[in-house]
Enzyme design. Sequence first.
Site, short mmCIF file in Angstrom:
data_model
loop_
_atom_site.label_atom_id
_atom_site.label_comp_id
_atom_site.label_asym_id
_atom_site.label_seq_id
_atom_site.Cartn_x
_atom_site.Cartn_y
_atom_site.Cartn_z
CG HIS A 146 -31.97 -22.07 -30.52
ND1 HIS A 146 -30.85 -21.31 -30.21
CD2 HIS A 146 -32.81 -21.97 -29.46
CE1 HIS A 146 -31.03 -20.76 -29.01
NE2 HIS A 146 -32.19 -21.15 -28.54
CB SER A 171 -34.53 -19.28 -27.03
OG SER A 171 -34.07 -20.58 -26.74
CG ASP A 175 -28.38 -21.77 -32.47
OD1 ASP A 175 -28.92 -22.81 -32.03
OD2 ASP A 175 -28.71 -20.63 -32.08
#
Length: 370
Positions: free
Chosen positions: A337, A41, A334
């Site tokens: 990340h 991600s 977040d």
Amino acid sequence: MKMGCSWVCATSGFWVVLLVLSRLSCSEGQVVPALFVLGDSIVDVGNNNYLALSVAKAVLPYYGLDFPTKKPNGRFTNGKNSADFMAEKLGLPSPPPYLALISNSSERNNSSLFLTGVSFASGGAGIFDGNDEKFEQSIPLKDQVGAFVAVHDNLTQHMGSPGAQQHVAKSLFLFVIGNNDLFDYSKSSDLQKQYTPQQYVDRMASSLKDQLKRLHSYDARKFVFAGLPPIGCTPARRNWNETGGCREDQNSWARMYNEALLAMLNGLKSELNDISYSYLDLYNIVQEFIQNPSAYGFTEVKAACCGLGNLRAVVPCLPISEYCPNRRDHLFWDSVHPTEATHRIFIDKAFNGSQYTYPMGVHQLAAVET
């Protein structure tokens, strides 16, 4: 690799138009022919949006808040990520998500779509095939490599074997992966009983080596690797700690893996002397951010920008969450990340070369003759 029509949605026309326009504007000043991205991600640019069963998608506000479109786009951050910034440095358009390109049946055999690179990265992906991959939540590394093989076949069909070989050999392959494998290890008592941390990270490095050799057999020669950051210092992991400090056990696993990765790369270079690579020491870069935040423009290195609860890490970044007004001064977007600002610094350090790159910076790697 399962990528049937049921896995994709009908938004690929946007990507095709964007790709053509960006190539027209970015054709001058290219440092390498293409950038191919494999990973999780941290560098996913939207592949998971095309996985019908996946819940690991950055599709809700406030993701994409600072992206040019101001909308969620599959990137797990507030704006651009490391794949975007690496492409910019190389004079290339951002690599589009592979699944977006092949979702258009009339375009999937068009080799021009793949000429400047593609992203195969998938949120939740690991070096190993974990439960996320079993339940079609993400695309594991071996299937990302398999997708590149399909791209290579397409390039060969349209450019001829010598042309495709030269094109791929001069291109860069960016790897950002391994975080989820350690997260899986931290959550699995079975894995911890079966393997010591050292045995587990050695298996990670060995499995990655197998995929690199597979890519090498399809003409890949230049690789960029991001080492693992101190994963125990993410807001999510700090939230597990009563003191709010880093989880040092998980940090130690990340260090172990980075050592195993470097040892594997040194050995692979001896086996395949025609490869070249650049390794980015994310672990010590992030530690530097945490220890000396003001030098990098950060004022908050523990809490997430978007979320709710302690360290904004109890409730994830959802539309009901709060987000910080100045994303530039936060290390984390977040609970796990980085912010766009953090991504930008990562690639600046990787590209220009620094004490955090080994044995060369990406700009030097790009200039290596193949």
